[in-house]
Design a protein around this motif. Sequence first.
Motif, short mmCIF file in Angstrom:
data_model
loop_
_atom_site.label_atom_id
_atom_site.label_comp_id
_atom_site.label_asym_id
_atom_site.label_seq_id
_atom_site.Cartn_x
_atom_site.Cartn_y
_atom_site.Cartn_z
N GLN A 25 0.85 -1.19 0.00
CA GLN A 25 0.00 0.00 0.00
C GLN A 25 0.88 1.25 0.00
OE1 GLN A 25 -4.32 0.69 1.46
NE2 GLN A 25 -3.06 0.01 3.13
N ARG A 26 0.54 2.18 -0.88
CA ARG A 26 1.33 3.41 -1.04
C ARG A 26 0.44 4.63 -0.83
NH1 ARG A 26 4.91 0.60 -0.09
NH2 ARG A 26 6.26 -0.45 -1.53
N PRO A 27 1.03 5.73 -0.35
CA PRO A 27 0.26 6.97 -0.24
C PRO A 27 -0.27 7.35 -1.62
CG PRO A 27 2.38 7.18 0.86
CD PRO A 27 2.41 5.89 0.11
N GLY A 28 -1.48 7.80 -1.66
CA GLY A 28 -2.08 8.19 -2.92
C GLY A 28 -2.73 7.03 -3.66
N GLN A 29 -2.50 5.81 -3.20
CA GLN A 29 -3.13 4.65 -3.82
C GLN A 29 -3.56 3.66 -2.73
OE1 GLN A 29 -0.89 2.46 -6.73
NE2 GLN A 29 -2.74 1.77 -7.75
N PRO A 30 -4.48 4.09 -1.87
CA PRO A 30 -4.91 3.20 -0.80
C PRO A 30 -5.78 2.07 -1.34
CG PRO A 30 -6.25 5.16 -0.80
CD PRO A 30 -5.19 5.37 -1.85
N PHE A 31 -5.84 1.01 -0.59
CA PHE A 31 -6.76 -0.07 -0.93
C PHE A 31 -7.28 -0.71 0.34
CE2 PHE A 31 -2.46 -1.98 -1.40
CZ PHE A 31 -2.51 -2.99 -0.46
N THR A 32 -8.37 -1.41 0.19
CA THR A 32 -8.96 -2.15 1.30
C THR A 32 -8.80 -3.64 1.03
OG1 THR A 32 -11.13 -2.10 0.27
CG2 THR A 32 -10.63 -0.35 1.84
N VAL A 33 -8.83 -4.41 2.09
CA VAL A 33 -8.75 -5.86 1.99
C VAL A 33 -9.86 -6.46 2.83
CG1 VAL A 33 -7.33 -7.92 2.30
CG2 VAL A 33 -6.22 -5.71 1.79
N GLU A 34 -10.72 -7.20 2.19
CA GLU A 34 -11.75 -7.96 2.91
C GLU A 34 -11.20 -9.36 3.12
OE1 GLU A 34 -16.41 -9.33 2.55
OE2 GLU A 34 -15.40 -8.52 0.79
N VAL A 35 -11.05 -9.75 4.36
CA VAL A 35 -10.56 -11.09 4.69
C VAL A 35 -11.76 -11.95 5.03
CG1 VAL A 35 -9.09 -12.45 6.22
CG2 VAL A 35 -8.38 -10.14 5.53
N ILE A 36 -11.92 -13.03 4.30
CA ILE A 36 -13.04 -13.94 4.50
C ILE A 36 -12.51 -15.29 4.97
CG2 ILE A 36 -14.98 -15.14 3.42
CD1 ILE A 36 -15.16 -12.75 1.48
N ASP A 37 -12.87 -15.65 6.18
CA ASP A 37 -12.49 -16.95 6.74
C ASP A 37 -13.45 -17.99 6.17
OD1 ASP A 37 -12.18 -19.25 8.33
OD2 ASP A 37 -11.70 -18.08 10.11
N ILE A 38 -12.94 -18.87 5.33
CA ILE A 38 -13.82 -19.83 4.65
C ILE A 38 -14.43 -20.85 5.61
CG2 ILE A 38 -12.68 -19.54 2.42
CD1 ILE A 38 -11.39 -22.33 2.88
#
Length: 87
Positions: A25-38
């Motif tokens: 993850q870099r400044p100016g290019q954020p992202f989210t992560v959805e973690v799904i426990d199967i």
Amino acid sequence: MHFTLYSRSYCHLCQEMLDALLLLQRPGQPFTVEVIDIDASPDASLLTRFDALVPLLFGDLEQPELCHYFLDVPAVQRYLESAKTTA
């Protein structure tokens, strides 16, 4: 930008993939992560589909997976770059 990580709560490879992904993850290019426990998901089909593949990382769920078992840094970087150019 959003990623979906299919994982298990007790899986050290899953935690390693999440940690490595977050390092990208870099400044100016954020992202989210959805973690799904199967194992804990109410959607039982996830366990059937992904049981032997976790950790499994998707960018766009309509596209093929980006990687499984270990983070494919070049694949994730290509995905991030493609999202930047289409935005």
